[in-house]
Scaffold this active site. Sequence first.
Site, mmCIF file in Angstrom:
data_model
loop_
_atom_site.group_PDB
_atom_site.id
_atom_site.type_symbol
_atom_site.label_atom_id
_atom_site.label_comp_id
_atom_site.label_asym_id
_atom_site.label_seq_id
_atom_site.Cartn_x
_atom_site.Cartn_y
_atom_site.Cartn_z
ATOM 1 N N ASN A 109 -1.897 -0.212 7.385
ATOM 2 C CA ASN A 109 -1.345 -1.552 7.618
ATOM 3 C C ASN A 109 -0.479 -2.080 6.477
ATOM 4 O O ASN A 109 -0.222 -3.271 6.383
ATOM 5 C CB ASN A 109 -2.462 -2.525 8.035
ATOM 6 C CG ASN A 109 -3.509 -2.708 6.959
ATOM 7 O OD1 ASN A 109 -3.406 -2.143 5.867
ATOM 8 N ND2 ASN A 109 -4.517 -3.514 7.244
ATOM 9 N N LYS B 101 0.838 -1.194 0.000
ATOM 10 C CA LYS B 101 0.000 0.000 0.000
ATOM 11 C C LYS B 101 0.883 1.258 0.000
ATOM 12 O O LYS B 101 2.097 1.180 0.208
ATOM 13 C CB LYS B 101 -0.927 -0.056 1.220
ATOM 14 C CG LYS B 101 -1.925 -1.229 1.166
ATOM 15 C CD LYS B 101 -2.805 -1.237 2.406
ATOM 16 C CE LYS B 101 -3.886 -2.320 2.318
ATOM 17 N NZ LYS B 101 -4.765 -2.304 3.514
ATOM 18 N N TYR C 111 -12.097 -2.620 -3.626
ATOM 19 C CA TYR C 111 -12.666 -2.711 -2.281
ATOM 20 C C TYR C 111 -14.204 -2.658 -2.291
ATOM 21 O O TYR C 111 -14.811 -2.284 -1.282
ATOM 22 C CB TYR C 111 -12.102 -1.600 -1.394
ATOM 23 C CG TYR C 111 -10.702 -1.876 -0.868
ATOM 24 C CD1 TYR C 111 -10.430 -3.034 -0.136
ATOM 25 C CD2 TYR C 111 -9.665 -0.967 -1.059
ATOM 26 C CE1 TYR C 111 -9.152 -3.295 0.355
ATOM 27 C CE2 TYR C 111 -8.390 -1.215 -0.557
ATOM 28 C CZ TYR C 111 -8.144 -2.374 0.154
ATOM 29 O OH TYR C 111 -6.890 -2.632 0.668
ATOM 30 N N GLU D 215 -9.162 -10.286 -8.252
ATOM 31 C CA GLU D 215 -8.230 -9.169 -8.061
ATOM 32 C C GLU D 215 -7.108 -9.206 -9.102
ATOM 33 O O GLU D 215 -6.703 -8.162 -9.624
ATOM 34 C CB GLU D 215 -7.674 -9.196 -6.629
ATOM 35 C CG GLU D 215 -8.755 -8.865 -5.598
ATOM 36 C CD GLU D 215 -8.323 -9.087 -4.146
ATOM 37 O OE1 GLU D 215 -7.170 -9.494 -3.888
ATOM 38 O OE2 GLU D 215 -9.171 -8.849 -3.254
ATOM 39 N N HIS E 107 -1.684 -5.523 1.351
ATOM 40 C CA HIS E 107 -2.946 -6.208 1.063
ATOM 41 C C HIS E 107 -2.651 -7.619 0.577
ATOM 42 O O HIS E 107 -1.676 -7.842 -0.143
ATOM 43 C CB HIS E 107 -3.709 -5.466 -0.055
ATOM 44 C CG HIS E 107 -4.820 -6.292 -0.638
ATOM 45 N ND1 HIS E 107 -6.065 -6.375 -0.063
ATOM 46 C CD2 HIS E 107 -4.848 -7.129 -1.715
ATOM 47 C CE1 HIS E 107 -6.821 -7.207 -0.769
ATOM 48 N NE2 HIS E 107 -6.102 -7.677 -1.782
HETATM 49 P P1 IDP Z 1 -7.657 -7.189 5.057
HETATM 50 O O1 IDP Z 1 -6.850 -6.126 4.335
HETATM 51 O O2 IDP Z 1 -6.886 -7.770 6.210
HETATM 52 O O3 IDP Z 1 -8.218 -8.239 4.140
HETATM 53 P P2 IDP Z 1 -10.338 -6.047 5.147
HETATM 54 O O4 IDP Z 1 -11.361 -6.305 6.201
HETATM 55 O O5 IDP Z 1 -10.550 -6.635 3.797
HETATM 56 O O6 IDP Z 1 -8.913 -6.446 5.760
HETATM 57 O O7 IDP Z 1 -10.221 -4.452 5.015
HETATM 58 C C1 IDP Z 1 -9.487 -3.893 3.955
HETATM 59 C C2 IDP Z 1 -8.638 -2.772 4.495
HETATM 60 O O8 IDP Z 1 -9.491 -1.748 5.014
HETATM 61 C C3 IDP Z 1 -7.728 -3.138 5.665
HETATM 62 O O9 IDP Z 1 -6.509 -3.733 5.263
HETATM 63 C C4 IDP Z 1 -7.504 -1.802 6.316
HETATM 64 O O10 IDP Z 1 -6.518 -1.040 5.618
HETATM 65 C C5 IDP Z 1 -8.859 -1.126 6.123
HETATM 66 N N1 IDP Z 1 -9.700 -1.297 7.309
HETATM 67 C C6 IDP Z 1 -10.324 -2.417 7.724
HETATM 68 N N2 IDP Z 1 -10.997 -2.213 8.863
HETATM 69 C C7 IDP Z 1 -10.783 -0.911 9.178
HETATM 70 C C8 IDP Z 1 -11.207 -0.078 10.279
HETATM 71 O O11 IDP Z 1 -11.918 -0.507 11.179
HETATM 72 N N3 IDP Z 1 -10.774 1.214 10.246
HETATM 73 C C9 IDP Z 1 -9.990 1.724 9.259
HETATM 74 N N4 IDP Z 1 -9.563 0.976 8.233
HETATM 75 C C10 IDP Z 1 -9.943 -0.328 8.200
HETATM 76 MG MG MG Z 2 -9.613 -8.001 2.610
#
Ligand code: IDP
Ligand code: MG
Length: 149
Positions: free
Chosen positions: A112, A9, A49, A126, A115
């Site tokens: 984080n 990212k 997304y 994807e 992805h």
């Molecule tokens: P993942 O990336 O671990 O698969 P997902 O639930 O698919 O997690 O969410 C996609 C991305 O959205 C996450 O990697 C994170 O960057 C962001 N995200 C998920 N939950 C939150 C939240 O509660 N607050 C802010 N950003 C979030």
């Molecule tokens: Mg995800």
Amino acid sequence: MERTYIMVKPDGVERGLVGEITKRFENKGFQLLALELKAPSREHLEKHYADLSAKPFFGGLIKYMTSGPVVAMVWQGKGVVKAGRVLLGETNPLASLPGTIRGDFALDVGRNICHGSDSVESAEKEIALWFPQGVISHNRVIEKLIYEN
Ligand code: IDP
Ligand code: MG
């Protein structure tokens, strides 16, 4: 053979973690099939997304993801979708164990750094979205050193 979509990212790219993240997939034995530095549009990321469009953090997520270039990759190998998620760690970096990418390099769920596809089905979707031109096909010389059969 199974494939997954892995993306560094914008924060991961800006913090100089592309090599570190890539190295962990290489070290494990997975095969790189595609890698490109990209500046995706808002529309492209909204497609990527789409499943999260109703979430309260969706606007912030798209803003974060369009804040700079990303490194889009396709990796191939035995169990690579699940193993890729293990290498990445939990969505929330504070819940990620040391030794995982998010556990070692991040603190905040909204920053984080990487992805990884969550299922074989979403991986293929994807990969088609990020690499519509397709990816390379190459038989590695070292395959017999990685797999018994
Ligand atoms: P993942 O990336 O671990 O698969 P997902 O639930 O698919 O997690 O969410 C996609 C991305 O959205 C996450 O990697 C994170 O960057 C962001 N995200 C998920 N939950 C939150 C939240 O509660 N607050 C802010 N950003 C979030
Ligand atoms: Mg995800």
